[in-house]
Motif scaffolding. Structure first.
Motif, PDB file in Angstrom:
ATOM      1  N   GLY A 466      58.177  26.915  17.714  1.00 22.01           N
ATOM      2  CA  GLY A 466      59.085  27.675  16.873  1.00 22.01           C
ATOM      3  C   GLY A 466      58.604  29.099  16.678  1.00 22.01           C
ATOM      4  N   ASN A 467      59.414  29.898  16.048  1.00 27.17           N
ATOM      5  CA  ASN A 467      59.066  31.284  15.785  1.00 27.17           C
ATOM      6  C   ASN A 467      58.300  31.406  14.472  1.00 27.17           C
ATOM      7  OD1 ASN A 467      60.599  31.727  18.037  1.00 27.17           O
ATOM      8  ND2 ASN A 467      62.343  32.607  16.931  1.00 27.17           N
ATOM      9  N   PHE A 468      57.366  32.350  14.410  1.00 24.08           N
ATOM     10  CA  PHE A 468      56.708  32.647  13.149  1.00 24.08           C
ATOM     11  C   PHE A 468      56.543  34.155  13.013  1.00 24.08           C
ATOM     12  CE2 PHE A 468      53.095  32.154  16.075  1.00 24.08           C
ATOM     13  CZ  PHE A 468      52.345  33.293  15.797  1.00 24.08           C
ATOM     14  N   SER A 469      56.458  34.617  11.787  1.00 25.17           N
ATOM     15  CA  SER A 469      56.261  36.035  11.497  1.00 25.17           C
ATOM     16  C   SER A 469      55.642  36.150  10.109  1.00 25.17           C
ATOM     17  CB  SER A 469      57.600  36.779  11.552  1.00 25.17           C
ATOM     18  OG  SER A 469      57.425  38.165  11.362  1.00 25.17           O
ATOM     19  N   HIS A 470      54.495  36.804  10.032  1.00 26.07           N
ATOM     20  CA  HIS A 470      53.759  36.909   8.769  1.00 26.07           C
ATOM     21  C   HIS A 470      53.336  38.347   8.497  1.00 26.07           C
ATOM     22  CE1 HIS A 470      53.535  32.547   8.712  1.00 26.07           C
ATOM     23  NE2 HIS A 470      52.948  32.560   9.901  1.00 26.07           N
ATOM     24  N   SER A 471      53.357  38.710   7.243  1.00 23.38           N
ATOM     25  CA  SER A 471      52.838  39.995   6.781  1.00 23.38           C
ATOM     26  C   SER A 471      51.768  39.727   5.738  1.00 23.38           C
ATOM     27  CB  SER A 471      53.963  40.839   6.165  1.00 23.38           C
ATOM     28  OG  SER A 471      53.447  42.048   5.633  1.00 23.38           O
ATOM     29  N   TYR A 472      50.544  40.211   6.019  1.00 24.51           N
ATOM     30  CA  TYR A 472      49.388  39.942   5.149  1.00 24.51           C
ATOM     31  C   TYR A 472      48.744  41.258   4.750  1.00 24.51           C
ATOM     32  CZ  TYR A 472      44.610  38.479   3.871  1.00 24.51           C
ATOM     33  OH  TYR A 472      43.407  38.286   3.224  1.00 24.51           O
ATOM     34  N   SER A 473      48.550  41.449   3.450  1.00 26.34           N
ATOM     35  CA  SER A 473      47.949  42.682   2.922  1.00 26.34           C
ATOM     36  C   SER A 473      46.782  42.368   1.997  1.00 26.34           C
ATOM     37  CB  SER A 473      48.982  43.498   2.128  1.00 26.34           C
ATOM     38  OG  SER A 473      50.055  43.904   2.938  1.00 26.34           O
ATOM     39  N   VAL A 474      45.779  43.229   2.034  1.00 27.63           N
ATOM     40  CA  VAL A 474      44.664  43.192   1.086  1.00 27.63           C
ATOM     41  C   VAL A 474      44.613  44.549   0.402  1.00 27.63           C
ATOM     42  CG1 VAL A 474      42.187  42.891   0.775  1.00 27.63           C
ATOM     43  CG2 VAL A 474      43.384  41.568   2.534  1.00 27.63           C
ATOM     44  N   GLU A 479      44.040  42.275  -5.098  1.00 27.37           N
ATOM     45  CA  GLU A 479      45.223  41.447  -4.882  1.00 27.37           C
ATOM     46  C   GLU A 479      45.511  41.328  -3.387  1.00 27.37           C
ATOM     47  OE1 GLU A 479      48.215  42.568  -8.388  1.00 27.37           O
ATOM     48  OE2 GLU A 479      47.130  44.304  -7.566  1.00 27.37           O
ATOM     49  N   ARG A 480      46.157  40.232  -3.047  1.00 28.68           N
ATOM     50  CA  ARG A 480      46.574  40.013  -1.665  1.00 28.68           C
ATOM     51  C   ARG A 480      48.056  39.645  -1.654  1.00 28.68           C
ATOM     52  NH1 ARG A 480      41.721  36.686  -1.991  1.00 28.68           N
ATOM     53  NH2 ARG A 480      39.951  37.601  -0.849  1.00 28.68           N
ATOM     54  N   GLU A 481      48.683  39.935  -0.516  1.00 25.97           N
ATOM     55  CA  GLU A 481      50.071  39.544  -0.300  1.00 25.97           C
ATOM     56  C   GLU A 481      50.177  38.806   1.024  1.00 25.97           C
ATOM     57  OE1 GLU A 481      53.166  42.733  -1.772  1.00 25.97           O
ATOM     58  OE2 GLU A 481      51.465  43.770  -0.864  1.00 25.97           O
ATOM     59  N   LEU A 482      50.977  37.761   1.044  1.00 21.06           N
ATOM     60  CA  LEU A 482      51.297  37.051   2.274  1.00 21.06           C
ATOM     61  C   LEU A 482      52.759  36.614   2.212  1.00 21.06           C
ATOM     62  CD1 LEU A 482      50.680  35.717   4.975  1.00 21.06           C
ATOM     63  CD2 LEU A 482      49.764  33.744   3.716  1.00 21.06           C
ATOM     64  N   TYR A 483      53.533  37.059   3.193  1.00 21.05           N
ATOM     65  CA  TYR A 483      54.947  36.719   3.247  1.00 21.05           C
ATOM     66  C   TYR A 483      55.266  36.045   4.577  1.00 21.05           C
ATOM     67  CZ  TYR A 483      55.113  40.046  -0.615  1.00 21.05           C
ATOM     68  OH  TYR A 483      54.888  40.695  -1.798  1.00 21.05           O
ATOM     69  N   ASP A 484      55.999  34.951   4.489  1.00 17.66           N
ATOM     70  CA  ASP A 484      56.553  34.292   5.662  1.00 17.66           C
ATOM     71  C   ASP A 484      57.891  34.965   5.959  1.00 17.66           C
ATOM     72  OD1 ASP A 484      57.901  32.658   7.466  1.00 17.66           O
ATOM     73  OD2 ASP A 484      57.103  30.804   6.624  1.00 17.66           O
ATOM     74  N   LEU A 485      57.908  35.845   6.944  1.00 19.38           N
ATOM     75  CA  LEU A 485      59.082  36.670   7.180  1.00 19.38           C
ATOM     76  C   LEU A 485      60.229  35.923   7.844  1.00 19.38           C
ATOM     77  CD1 LEU A 485      57.258  39.933   8.310  1.00 19.38           C
ATOM     78  CD2 LEU A 485      58.285  39.450   6.082  1.00 19.38           C
ATOM     79  N   VAL A 486      59.977  34.729   8.345  1.00 19.38           N
ATOM     80  CA  VAL A 486      61.057  33.898   8.864  1.00 19.38           C
ATOM     81  C   VAL A 486      61.850  33.297   7.703  1.00 19.38           C
ATOM     82  CG1 VAL A 486      61.639  31.840  10.202  1.00 19.38           C
ATOM     83  CG2 VAL A 486      59.862  33.408  11.024  1.00 19.38           C
ATOM     84  N   LYS A 487      61.147  32.730   6.735  1.00 19.55           N
ATOM     85  CA  LYS A 487      61.794  32.124   5.580  1.00 19.55           C
ATOM     86  C   LYS A 487      62.116  33.134   4.477  1.00 19.55           C
ATOM     87  CE  LYS A 487      59.367  27.703   6.242  1.00 19.55           C
ATOM     88  NZ  LYS A 487      58.411  26.744   5.627  1.00 19.55           N
ATOM     89  N   ASP A 488      61.362  34.217   4.435  1.00 19.23           N
ATOM     90  CA  ASP A 488      61.440  35.160   3.317  1.00 19.23           C
ATOM     91  C   ASP A 488      61.454  36.599   3.858  1.00 19.23           C
ATOM     92  OD1 ASP A 488      61.270  36.304   0.747  1.00 19.23           O
ATOM     93  OD2 ASP A 488      59.076  36.137   0.708  1.00 19.23           O
ATOM     94  N   PRO A 489      62.505  36.988   4.588  1.00 14.67           N
ATOM     95  CA  PRO A 489      62.511  38.311   5.236  1.00 14.67           C
ATOM     96  C   PRO A 489      62.524  39.477   4.268  1.00 14.67           C
ATOM     97  CG  PRO A 489      64.662  37.260   5.430  1.00 14.67           C
ATOM     98  CD  PRO A 489      63.729  36.217   4.883  1.00 14.67           C
ATOM     99  N   TYR A 490      62.894  39.241   3.020  1.00 16.69           N
ATOM    100  CA  TYR A 490      62.942  40.334   2.041  1.00 16.69           C
ATOM    101  C   TYR A 490      61.716  40.362   1.138  1.00 16.69           C
ATOM    102  CZ  TYR A 490      67.629  40.744   3.826  1.00 16.69           C
ATOM    103  OH  TYR A 490      68.700  40.908   4.669  1.00 16.69           O
ATOM    104  N   GLN A 491      60.742  39.537   1.442  1.00 15.23           N
ATOM    105  CA  GLN A 491      59.414  39.592   0.821  1.00 15.23           C
ATOM    106  C   GLN A 491      59.461  39.475  -0.710  1.00 15.23           C
ATOM    107  OE1 GLN A 491      58.768  43.158   3.410  1.00 15.23           O
ATOM    108  NE2 GLN A 491      56.696  42.354   3.590  1.00 15.23           N
ATOM    109  N   LEU A 492      60.030  38.369  -1.135  1.00 13.38           N
ATOM    110  CA  LEU A 492      60.121  38.062  -2.558  1.00 13.38           C
ATOM    111  C   LEU A 492      59.108  37.016  -3.007  1.00 13.38           C
ATOM    112  CD1 LEU A 492      63.999  38.025  -2.976  1.00 13.38           C
ATOM    113  CD2 LEU A 492      62.407  39.547  -4.173  1.00 13.38           C
ATOM    114  N   ASN A 493      58.644  36.199  -2.070  1.00 17.60           N
ATOM    115  CA  ASN A 493      57.765  35.090  -2.430  1.00 17.60           C
ATOM    116  C   ASN A 493      56.372  35.322  -1.855  1.00 17.60           C
ATOM    117  OD1 ASN A 493      56.737  32.584  -3.218  1.00 17.60           O
ATOM    118  ND2 ASN A 493      57.533  31.554  -1.393  1.00 17.60           N
ATOM    119  N   ASN A 494      55.496  35.912  -2.649  1.00 20.89           N
ATOM    120  CA  ASN A 494      54.114  36.133  -2.224  1.00 20.89           C
ATOM    121  C   ASN A 494      53.380  34.795  -2.250  1.00 20.89           C
ATOM    122  OD1 ASN A 494      51.507  36.958  -1.707  1.00 20.89           O
ATOM    123  ND2 ASN A 494      51.276  38.138  -3.606  1.00 20.89           N
TER     124      ASN A 494
END
Length: 620
Positions: A466-474, A479-494
């Motif tokens: 399957g496809n995956f896409s992740h955005s990870y920030s430190v 604080e850290r951020e991790l977004y599943d861009l397939v399920k959460d393309p608008y980055q609401l659920n860290n």
């Protein structure tokens, strides 16, 4: 919406970075024995990807470029602010390599560019060494001003017409330094129309030297950089700096970009897209505390959005004029035309006022289009990731040119031939970096924000699973951020919000208490371990390591086989290795890139299987 075919990248797998470099070098050697192609680069300012949401927004660009070329969906600004991103284009370096990290001194701008010795050692210099005529019209970079345009001439250009500060962003009072000469102010002249006319004159100059029938026919590079759709900034600031004539960024007022009157009545039916993140709380650091937008503010943002679309109409016309002139001259089929932007832009999403500087998708993803000989028409590349350093490497590769230092880019496979030669298998990641001030623009701007230092890694791929896409920030705040861009393309659920609630830089194996379950699930911990390890390599990478970081993590092919994608690195046999890697963190929130606050850094002894001076295959 774009109605394009999906472009699949290549058929013959050559996975090693060494092989990739060899293909590029082979192409260079062939280029010098063949008739070389012309190159036109159109670089807009702050153009977000959503300006291509509807064809009517940019009908001419869609007709002449998108329909006739390749659109890359995952093209990223390495820094989501203009000057550092432009220097990445000019130097083929990521920001941690060139260390131009903001729009003005002491962290960036043209004066710092000079102090670092980059004059005579950047893209136009290398193109001229490859016997290209080089021309540039428009914005170069911040702090290139009326006061230094003569004393600090830009090298490498056969002919140039530079917009200079403090007039750069004044749409009706631009100032131009012609061929590094004194600035001339063009009162009551619309900036983008002026850039169009000057660009067409430079194109004529380039075509004259490129006429058929001469053994010494000279290829050309033409850069065209209108300011649209950047915010309007007055050429007469309230508090100019005495030395540069440019105000400090904290005192600048930025507002809706003005349209030319011929476009002023367009898009009255359009409002800013009300995506799921519109006016929703989100993010970390100062972003999570932004106040809710009221109706008046939302109406202003709608007009801001319309103003940006209107300002782009003159760019749309400019593109058509350039294409038509190349066609008339019989040079269109011999010319690569690139279209992109220095960074993205956002407003309304996550309650933000207009601006950039963050690692959200709307800040970092920018349009990228290329048409030219061998480029498949009407196609979209949905799988590869590329950034400004790769565009720079591509231009060098087409020209048969090279830098006089090790650079961080990899030529983009834009033609049918290049796609059949090699799959850019590692090209599924991008890194974004930021160290200085968070900036908001517009009438309701909250000004500038400290604690906007972060590193971001973005990975995606299409696999059999399957496809995956992740955005990870430190962030420097811990604080850290991790977004599943397939399920959460608008980055609401860290996905790391619970970990952040424990405390700054909380370990990935943290439990809520000694008897409770772990904060992160095993699957989430495995994912973030890999992302953090990838970031550890990329945050100080040089050269080939930037394009294939997996070779640094897994250098011993005999022991583990070739690991060249993120999906392969997720293999469970590597769990304990990634568990024990040091974590990316900051010791303080400093302004500017200062490596002493970002220890540890990657070194070869951290590679998988390394023990003493040897690699071992057991124990990990």
């Amino acid at each position: 919406m774009l109605k394009l075919l999906t472009l699949f990248v290549g058929t013959l797998a050559v996975h090693s970075t060494l092989a990739l470099r060899t293909v590029s070098q082979h192409a260079n050697s062939e280029t010098k024995t063949q008739k070389r192609k012309n190159i036109v680069l159109i670089l807009t300012d702050d153009q977000s990807i959503d300006t291509f949401d509807q064809r009517r927004f940019l009908p001419r660009i869609n007709k002449h470029l998108v329909d006739e070329g390749l659109f890359i969906e995952n093209f990223f600004a390495p820094v989501s602010v203009c000057c550092p991103s432009r220097v990445s284009l000019l130097r083929t370096h990521l920001a941690h390599s060139h260390n131009i990290t903001f729009v003005n001194s002491p962290w960036g701008g043209y004066n710092v560019f000079n102090e670092y010795g980059y004059i005579n050692h950047h893209l136009p210099d290398f193109l001229q060494q490859a016997d290209y005529n080089t021309f540039y019209v428009g914005k170069y970079m911040n702090e290139h001003s009326v006061k230094n345009c003569e004393s600090k001439p830009v090298s490498g250009w056969t002919g140039s017409d530079f917009l200079v500060d403090p007039h750069t962003y004044d749409y009706w009072e631009p100032a131009i330094s012609h061929d590094n000469g004194p600035a001339i102010i063009y009162n009551n002249t619309y900036s983008t129309d002026l850039i169009r006319d000057l660009a067409l004159k430079r194109l004529e100059q380039a075509l004259t030297a490129n006429e058929e029938g001469e053994d010494r026919s000279e290829p050309f590079f033409l850069g065209i950089a209108p300011i649209a759709p950047h915010s309007w900034i007055s050429a007469t600031p309230d508090f100019p700096d005495e030395d540069t004539g440019i105000p400090d960024v904290k005192s600048i007022r930025m507002d809706i970009p003005p349209a030319h009157p011929r476009h002023a009545r367009l898009f009255t039916d359009v409002q800013a897209p009300r995506v799921p993140s519109w006016n929703k709380q989100g993010g970390v650091s100062w972003v999570k505390n932004l106040p809710e937008l009221n109706a008046t503010n939302e109406a202003y943002l709608d007009e801001f959005y319309r103003g940006r679309l209107r300002a782009l109409q003159a760019v749309d016309e400019l593109v058509e004029k350039v294409v038509e002139r190349l066609r008339e001259a019989g040079k269109l089929d011999d010319t690569y035309i690139f279209y992109t932007a220095d960074n993205g832009y956002s407003f309304g999403r996550h309650r933000r006022q207009p601006g950039k500087t963050l690692a959200f998708e709307e800040d970092i993803r920018v349009p990228f289009i290329v048409r030219g000989p061998g480029v498949p028409k009407g196609t979209v590349n949905t799988i590869s990731s590329h950034s400004m350093v790769d565009l720079s490497a591509t231009i060098l590769d087409i020209a048969g040119a090279d830098t006089d230092y090790v650079h961080d880019g990899l030529p983009i496979p834009i033609t049918e031939d290049s796609r059949s030669e090699v799959i850019h298998k590692p090209s599924r990641h991008a890194i974004q970096e930021y160290w200085v001030l968070g900036v908001q623009e517009g009438f309701y701007s909250g000004g500038q924000f400290v604690n906007t230092t972060y590193r971001n890694v973005r990975v995606h791929d299409q696999t059999a699973k399957g496809n995956f896409s992740h955005s990870y920030s430190v962030w420097c705040t811990g604080e850290r951020e991790l977004y599943d861009l397939v399920k959460d393309p608008y980055q609401l659920n860290n996905l790391l919000a619970d970990l952040n609630s424990v405390g700054p830089f909380a370990p990935f194996d943290t439990r809520f208490n000694t008897k409770s379950k772990a904060v992160l699930s095993p699957a989430l911990r495995r994912l973030v371990n890999r992302l953090d390890g990838l970031m550890l390599v990329l945050k100080t990478c040089k050269g080939a390591t930037c394009t294939n970081p997996y070779k640094a993590l897994f250098p011993d092919f005999d022991a583990v086989g070739e690991i060249s994608t993120f999906d392969e690195a997720l293999d469970a046999r590597f769990d304990s290795y990634f568990d024990q890697l040091p974590r990316v963190h900051f010791s303080t929130c400093a302004l500017g890139f200062q490596s002493r606050f970002e220890q540890p850094e990657w070194n070869p002894t951290l590679a998988y299987g390394y023990q003493g001076s040897q690699f071992i295959t057991q124990g990990f």
